[in-house]
Structures are given as C-alpha cells and as structure tokens.
Write an enzyme that holds these catalytic residues in place. Structure first.
Site, PDB file in Angstrom:
ATOM      1  CD  GLN A  88     -23.233  75.282 103.028  1.00 41.11           C
ATOM      2  OE1 GLN A  88     -23.165  74.405 103.875  1.00 41.11           O
ATOM      3  NE2 GLN A  88     -24.130  75.252 102.062  1.00 41.11           N
ATOM      4  CG  HIS A 106     -17.825  76.213 105.388  1.00 36.52           C
ATOM      5  ND1 HIS A 106     -18.656  75.252 104.867  1.00 36.52           N
ATOM      6  CD2 HIS A 106     -18.318  76.510 106.620  1.00 36.52           C
ATOM      7  CE1 HIS A 106     -19.628  74.977 105.756  1.00 36.52           C
ATOM      8  NE2 HIS A 106     -19.442  75.737 106.811  1.00 36.52           N
ATOM      9  CB  CYS A 114       0.906  81.532 110.252  1.00 40.25           C
ATOM     10  SG  CYS A 114       1.949  80.671 111.450  1.00 40.25           S
ATOM     11  CG  ASN A 208     -29.902  69.175  96.017  1.00 37.19           C
ATOM     12  OD1 ASN A 208     -29.681  68.098  95.469  1.00 37.19           O
ATOM     13  ND2 ASN A 208     -29.168  69.622  97.023  1.00 37.19           N
TER      14      ASN A 208
HETATM   15  P1  OAD Z   1     -22.632  68.154 100.093  1.00 40.15           P
HETATM   16  O1  OAD Z   1     -21.700  67.275  99.338  1.00 40.15           O
HETATM   17  O2  OAD Z   1     -23.011  67.766 101.469  1.00 40.15           O
HETATM   18  O3  OAD Z   1     -23.967  68.327  99.272  1.00 40.15           O
HETATM   19  C1  OAD Z   1     -23.936  68.630  97.901  1.00 40.15           C
HETATM   20  C2  OAD Z   1     -25.349  68.722  97.401  1.00 40.15           C
HETATM   21  O4  OAD Z   1     -25.300  69.108  96.057  1.00 40.15           O
HETATM   22  C3  OAD Z   1     -26.135  67.405  97.492  1.00 40.15           C
HETATM   23  O5  OAD Z   1     -27.376  67.639  98.134  1.00 40.15           O
HETATM   24  C4  OAD Z   1     -26.324  67.013  96.022  1.00 40.15           C
HETATM   25  O6  OAD Z   1     -27.583  66.391  95.798  1.00 40.15           O
HETATM   26  C5  OAD Z   1     -26.277  68.361  95.348  1.00 40.15           C
HETATM   27  N1  OAD Z   1     -25.865  68.331  93.929  1.00 40.15           N
HETATM   28  C6  OAD Z   1     -25.065  67.453  93.292  1.00 40.15           C
HETATM   29  N2  OAD Z   1     -24.913  67.810  92.010  1.00 40.15           N
HETATM   30  C7  OAD Z   1     -25.654  68.926  91.824  1.00 40.15           C
HETATM   31  C8  OAD Z   1     -25.909  69.781  90.716  1.00 40.15           C
HETATM   32  N3  OAD Z   1     -25.372  69.543  89.503  1.00 40.15           N
HETATM   33  N4  OAD Z   1     -26.717  70.845  90.898  1.00 40.15           N
HETATM   34  C9  OAD Z   1     -27.260  71.108  92.118  1.00 40.15           C
HETATM   35  N5  OAD Z   1     -27.053  70.327  93.194  1.00 40.15           N
HETATM   36  C10 OAD Z   1     -26.256  69.268  93.061  1.00 40.15           C
HETATM   37  O7  OAD Z   1     -21.998  69.634 100.037  1.00 40.15           O
HETATM   38  P2  OAD Z   1     -22.355  70.901 100.951  1.00 40.15           P
HETATM   39  O8  OAD Z   1     -23.782  70.903 101.320  1.00 40.15           O
HETATM   40  O9  OAD Z   1     -21.782  72.084 100.273  1.00 40.15           O
HETATM   41  O10 OAD Z   1     -17.421  72.001 104.770  1.00 40.15           O
HETATM   42  O11 OAD Z   1     -21.482  70.558 102.223  1.00 40.15           O
HETATM   43  C11 OAD Z   1     -21.429  71.457 103.283  1.00 40.15           C
HETATM   44  C12 OAD Z   1     -20.047  71.460 103.891  1.00 40.15           C
HETATM   45  O12 OAD Z   1     -19.649  70.111 104.208  1.00 40.15           O
HETATM   46  C13 OAD Z   1     -18.955  71.937 102.954  1.00 40.15           C
HETATM   47  O13 OAD Z   1     -18.850  73.340 102.921  1.00 40.15           O
HETATM   48  C14 OAD Z   1     -17.741  71.319 103.548  1.00 40.15           C
HETATM   49  C15 OAD Z   1     -18.252  69.930 103.837  1.00 40.15           C
HETATM   50  O14 OAD Z   1     -17.607  69.252 104.860  1.00 40.15           O
HETATM   51  C16 OAD Z   1     -16.203  72.501 104.970  1.00 40.15           C
HETATM   52  O15 OAD Z   1     -15.320  72.409 104.155  1.00 40.15           O
HETATM   53  C17 OAD Z   1     -16.044  73.172 106.303  1.00 40.15           C
END
Ligand code: OAD
Length: 240
Positions: A88, A106, A114, A208
C-alpha cells in the site's frame, strides 16, 4: 514450493524514518488533514498546497534507505517457488531493497501524471535542502495538454488501479501463506487482501507492534517491529 504473499503498509518503512499515517503523535493523519491534502477536491481547491506536501514526502523518501525488513522481503522472493509482494506504500524502498516485482495498490510518489489527461509527467529534480512540510509549491504543467501535474498516488474517493487490485486478490486466493507487515488494516479495499487469503485457506501471519483489525483472524501475531521480526521470520519461511 509454496506460494507466499507479503502484504505491506506504512509500518514496514517506519524504521527507515518514513512516518506512518495513523500512529499516535507521529502519524501523518494525526498532524495533517487528509481532506485538505489527499482528495481530488483538495487538489482542485489548492493544487500548490497538495503538490508541495507530496514533494516534501518524496524528498523524505529520497533521503531514506531501505531497512532490514525490506531487505528480508527481497530475499524471501528469491527463496520460495511463487512469491507476490503487494504494497500500500507509495515509497520506493521495496524496489531499492531488491524486490523485483511490486504490486502497488496506492500508486507511487515517483509517477506523477496530468490531472486532466493522465499523461505521465517527468519528475522534478530533487529540491535542495529540506523542504518545509506544507510549503506550497506550484505543480508543473503537462507537456501534452498544459493541465496541472498531480502526484501519482491514489487519493481518498478514487479507485485503485484495476489491474493491480485484481492481481492482488488473485494472489491472495491462491497463496499458502500471507504475511501482513506494518498495516493497520483499516483502508479498504486494500485491507481485504489478508481476509481473502484467510477465507481461501491460507495461513495468515501478522507482524505489527500494535493490535490491528487483522488480529482476530491471524494465525500468528508477532508483536514486534518489522526490521526485528522479518529477518528471522524469512529464515524460517525459507526452510518450510
Ligand atoms: P497506518 O498508519 O494506518 O498503519 C501503520 C501500521 O504500522 C500500524 O498498525 C502500526 O502499528 C504499524 N507499525 C508502526 N511501526 C511499525 C514497525 N516498526 N514495524 C511494523 N509495524 C509498524 O498505515 P497503512 O496501514 O499503510 O493510503 O495505511 C493504509 C493507507 O492509509 C495508506 O496506504 C494510505 C493511508 O491513507 C493512501 O495513501 C491511499
């Protein structure tokens, strides 16, 4: 050999210094308003604010290095019969760690296009110094139609790239093991990928440090930072 799917989110890049979205204090959506920065309407209202913010993020990524988790995932690709990496993330750290094929759900910070005609646009050169977050920066103009160039990421309210999400669900349906790393599993439809794998009979392993929406169905929850857990986990999956 078995088919392994690795599904990653912002947490896999956290130890490279790239902020996640929803972690308390440091998460981008704790500090910035997604409605002002990550929707087509926001870009129409204030293109310079949006472009400047994504350029700030791109500069951060360009200065970061892949970590042990990215590298372990790249090694796993070399060791299992069939392997699919689905991310993602909009950074390029999996690629720079040596992953050969990355399904991006994503989009990418490195593929501007553009806003009007979709023509891919050239990347601006690196901005010297650390651009301040939120500093407005006028987006370039499209070489074909003169429209404004937008970041090549998926915004809220937009569809995911069709081919990538179709391939991701197909991989989830046919894998034996799915490894979910560093995602809160909250943003749909991407978040469905591990659930699809579980329903199709795969073993789901989650890495996680914090609880997530996936906890209930995961066969194994490794509450550990990705760069700590992945090297060992990849060794054991390579032996299986
Ligand atoms: P989130 O910020 O929602 O979640 C990040 C996760 O990583 C959390 O569950 C944390 O506990 C975990 N985390 C933090 N540090 C870590 C580490 N060192 N090792 C492993 N895990 C760790 O991010 P995403 O789930 O990627 O969308 O978010 C999904 C989407 O929401 C993104 O792709 C973005 C955002 O809006 C778009 O840009 C379209």
């Amino acid at each position: 050999m078995r088919h392994v799917v690795v599904f990653t989110g912002a947490g896999v890049s956290a130890e490279s210094g790239i902020p996640t979205f929803r972690d308390a204090l440091a998460g981008l959506w704790e500090r910035f308003d997604a409605e002002e920065l990550a929707t087509p309407e926001a870009f129409r209202r204030n293109p310079a604010l949006v472009w400047g913010w994504y350029e700030w993020r791109r500069m951060q990524v360009m200065r970061a290095q892949p970590n042990a988790a990215h590298r372990a995932i790249a090694q796993l690709e070399e060791r299992v019969g069939r392997f699919t990496l689905i991310t993602q993330n909009v950074d390029d750290l999996h690629d720079r760690a040596g992953s050969r094929s990355v399904l991006r759900l994503h989009g990418s910070l490195f593929a501007p296009r553009c806003f009007d005609c979709d023509e891919p646009a050239a990347l601006a050169p690196e901005i010297p110094g650390e651009p301040a977050s939120g500093r407005a920066l006028a987006p370039p103009r499209c070489a074909r139609c003169g429209g404004l160039v937008r970041p090549g990421v998926v915004w809220f309210g937009e569809s995911l790239p069709e081919a990538a999400i179709a391939r991701a669900f197909e991989a989830a349906q046919s894998c034996d093991v799915l490894l979910s790393v560093g995602t809160s599993s909250l943003v749909h439809p991407a978040a469905q990928v591990p659930f699809v794998a579980k329903r199709a009979g795969a073993r789901v392993i989650q890495v996680n440090p914090n609880p997530t929406a996936l906890d209930e169905i995961a066969d194994l929850n490794l509450r550990s930072p990705a760069a700590t857990a992945l090297p060992t986990l990849v060794e054991s999956l390579s032996r299986d």
